[in-house]
Motif scaffolding. Structure first.
Motif, PDB file in Angstrom:
ATOM      1  N   ALA A  20       0.917  -1.076  -0.063  1.00  0.00           N
ATOM      2  CA  ALA A  20       0.081  -0.081  -0.004  1.00  0.00           C
ATOM      3  C   ALA A  20       0.814   1.160   0.107  1.00  0.00           C
ATOM      4  CB  ALA A  20      -0.966  -0.002   1.209  1.00  0.00           C
ATOM      5  N   MET A  23      -0.469   4.433   1.744  1.00  0.00           N
ATOM      6  CA  MET A  23      -0.589   4.389   3.232  1.00  0.00           C
ATOM      7  C   MET A  23       1.011   4.636   3.875  1.00  0.00           C
ATOM      8  SD  MET A  23      -3.588   3.453   3.873  1.00  0.00           S
ATOM      9  CE  MET A  23      -3.669   3.021   5.545  1.00  0.00           C
ATOM     10  N   LEU A 143      -8.168   3.156   4.902  1.00  0.00           N
ATOM     11  CA  LEU A 143      -7.995   2.298   3.479  1.00  0.00           C
ATOM     12  C   LEU A 143      -9.423   2.385   3.017  1.00  0.00           C
ATOM     13  CD1 LEU A 143      -6.433  -0.965   5.179  1.00  0.00           C
ATOM     14  CD2 LEU A 143      -5.792   0.616   3.123  1.00  0.00           C
ATOM     15  N   SER A 147      -9.982   4.009  -0.939  1.00  0.00           N
ATOM     16  CA  SER A 147     -10.299   2.876  -1.870  1.00  0.00           C
ATOM     17  C   SER A 147     -11.600   3.323  -2.805  1.00  0.00           C
ATOM     18  CB  SER A 147     -10.596   1.419  -1.123  1.00  0.00           C
ATOM     19  OG  SER A 147     -11.790   1.514  -0.331  1.00  0.00           O
TER      20      SER A 147
END
Length: 148
Positions: A20, A23, A143, A147
Motif C-alpha cells: 500500500a 499508506m 483504507l 479505496s
C-alpha cells in the motif's frame, strides 16, 4: 499450493511490504502528551510510514480520554476502571484536495491496584492498548476512504 495460485494472479497481501504505497506516505501528527505519542507511534507502524519519502498526506489527531470507576470495595475505592478514548482524525492531502475526517472510540477496562506504581502502570497499559486499537480502527477508516 494456494500461495502459488494467488501469486500468479498479481495478488498482494494487505500487510505485505510495499503493498500500500499510499499508506506509507502518510505523515502523522498527534498531541504532545504520552497518549498522543503512543497513538502516533502505533499509527506510523500500522501505516508503514516511509520516512525517506515525501509525504502525500498529513494525518492529524485530536484525542480526549475519560476514566470511570467500576465496582467498589468496602472502603469505597474502585476495583476496575473503564477508559474511553475518543480520537477525531483529519487526513489532508499535501497538494490540492478535499480532507477526509473521522472519529473513532476505544473503550476498555483495567484493574485498579492498591500500590501507586502498579496503579500508574495499569493505567498506562490501558492507554497503550487504547492507542493500538485506535490505530487499527483509523487505519481501516483510511483504507476504506482511499479505496473509493
Amino acid at each position: 499450493m494456494a500461495g502459488l495460485l494467488t501469486s500468479a494472479c498479481g495478488f498482494t497481501p494487505m500487510y505485505a511490504t510495499g503493498g500500500a504505497p499510499v499508506m506509507s506516505r502518510i505523515a502523522v501528527t498527534a498531541e504532545d502528551n504520552r497518549l498522543g505519542y503512543r497513538l502516533r507511534e502505533q499509527l506510523e507502524d500500522s501505516l508503514g510510514w516511509d520516512r525517506g519519502s515525501q509525504p502525500a498526506w498529513r494525518l492529524t489527531t485530536l484525542t480526549e480520554q475519560s476514566r470511570r470507576p467500576l465496582g467498589r470495595r468496602i472502603d469505597d475505592t474502585a476495583t476496575r476502571y473503564e477508559l474511553t478514548v475518543r480520537t477525531a482524525w483529519t487526513l489532508t492531502p499535501t497538494g490540492a484536495g478535499t480532507p477526509l475526517t473521522g472519529v473513532e472510540t476505544a473503550t476498555l477496562t483495567y484493574a485498579a491496584a492498591d500500590q501507586p506504581y502498579a496503579a500508574i502502570a495499569a493505567q498506562q497499559d490501558g492507554e497503550d492498548r487504547a492507542a493500538a486499537e485506535l490505530a487499527r480502527l483509523i487505519r481501516l477508516d483510511i483504507l476504506r476512504a482511499l479505496s473509493q
